[in-house]
Design a protein around this motif. Structure first.
Motif, short mmCIF file in Angstrom:
data_model
loop_
_atom_site.label_atom_id
_atom_site.label_comp_id
_atom_site.label_asym_id
_atom_site.label_seq_id
_atom_site.Cartn_x
_atom_site.Cartn_y
_atom_site.Cartn_z
N LEU A 1 24.42 -4.65 9.75
CA LEU A 1 23.33 -4.23 8.90
C LEU A 1 22.39 -5.60 9.26
O LEU A 1 21.70 -5.93 8.10
N PRO A 2 21.81 -5.38 10.42
CA PRO A 2 20.48 -6.48 10.58
C PRO A 2 19.44 -6.04 9.67
O PRO A 2 19.01 -4.78 9.62
N ARG A 3 18.74 -7.00 8.91
CA ARG A 3 17.64 -6.51 8.06
C ARG A 3 16.81 -5.71 8.50
O ARG A 3 16.17 -4.70 7.84
N HIS A 4 16.11 -6.05 9.95
CA HIS A 4 15.18 -5.14 10.48
C HIS A 4 15.65 -3.84 10.59
O HIS A 4 14.65 -2.92 10.34
N HIS A 5 16.89 -3.37 10.89
CA HIS A 5 17.28 -2.03 11.05
C HIS A 5 17.37 -1.19 9.74
O HIS A 5 17.01 -0.36 9.44
N VAL A 6 17.86 -2.26 8.57
CA VAL A 6 18.08 -1.63 7.30
C VAL A 6 16.58 -1.21 6.86
O VAL A 6 16.32 -0.10 6.36
N ALA A 7 15.59 -2.17 7.09
CA ALA A 7 14.42 -1.85 6.54
C ALA A 7 13.81 -0.57 7.60
O ALA A 7 13.35 0.32 6.69
N ARG A 8 13.85 -0.50 8.74
CA ARG A 8 13.33 0.58 9.51
C ARG A 8 13.98 1.86 8.90
O ARG A 8 13.71 2.86 8.61
N TRP A 9 15.39 2.00 8.89
CA TRP A 9 16.07 2.92 8.25
C TRP A 9 15.46 3.50 6.78
O TRP A 9 15.04 4.86 6.73
N LEU A 10 15.31 2.56 5.94
CA LEU A 10 14.85 3.09 4.72
C LEU A 10 13.27 3.39 4.73
O LEU A 10 13.12 4.39 4.17
N ARG A 11 12.37 2.80 5.36
CA ARG A 11 11.13 3.13 5.62
C ARG A 11 10.93 4.46 5.97
O ARG A 11 9.96 5.29 5.68
N HIS A 12 11.67 4.95 7.14
CA HIS A 12 11.92 5.97 7.74
C HIS A 12 12.32 7.46 6.72
O HIS A 12 11.70 8.46 6.74
#
Length: 160
Positions: A25-36
């Motif tokens: 769960l790298p923070r930048h991946h989590v943010a990208r998944w959620l924003r999409h």
């Protein structure tokens, strides 16, 4: 269309094996998944993602949904569009077990469940009717495929 801004709090509880979940769960991946996963009517979002052990997951599911077992993701939505505010709680042992059963990488399953939870936070519901379930699954599939991830609902091709 630009993706909406996201205020993200990512929390991983202390439990045996938490390191593997943190790595998935790298923070930048989590943010990208959620924003999409945020729909066009969403102008901004404030989301807390908390990864918990089976005991905390079971207690939350029991106390808030009156179901006495740990589930993969719980969504606590506080406000909808235009500013979505929600907590997404993921139960690490359940997510890991499901990922193993599905033979998919842990990070890929987390991506699916985070998209699923974010859709719940926006009012999507798969338990209200078969039509709603089909619509939500289609939305999840489209989001994940746009992120370059496989369709979680695709059926494997049969061998002839």
């Amino acid at each position: 269309m630009p993706l909406p801004p996201l205020s993200l709090s990512l929390q991983i509880a202390r439990f045996d094996g938490a390191g593997a979940h943190r790595a998935a769960l790298p923070r930048h991946h989590v943010a990208r998944w959620l924003r999409h996963a945020l729909g066009g009517e969403v102008q901004a979002a404030e989301i807390t993602v908390r990864v918990v052990d089976a005991e905390e997951g079971r207690a939350l599911n029991r106390d808030y949904r009156h179901k006495d077992y740990a589930t993969n993701v719980l969504t606590f939505d506080y406000s909808g569009a235009p500013v979505v505010a929600a907590d997404l709680v993921l139960c690490a042992p359940v997510v890991a077990r499901e990922a193993a059963e599905l033979r998919k990488p842990l990070a890929e399953h987390y991506a699916h469940l985070l998209v699923h939870g974010a859709l719940h936070a926006q009012g999507w519901d798969h338990e209200t009717s078969e039509q709603d379930a089909v619509a939500m699954e289609a939305r999840e599939s489209a989001i994940l495929q746009a992120l370059g991830l496989p369709d979680p609902y695709a059926r494997p091709a049969r061998k002839r």
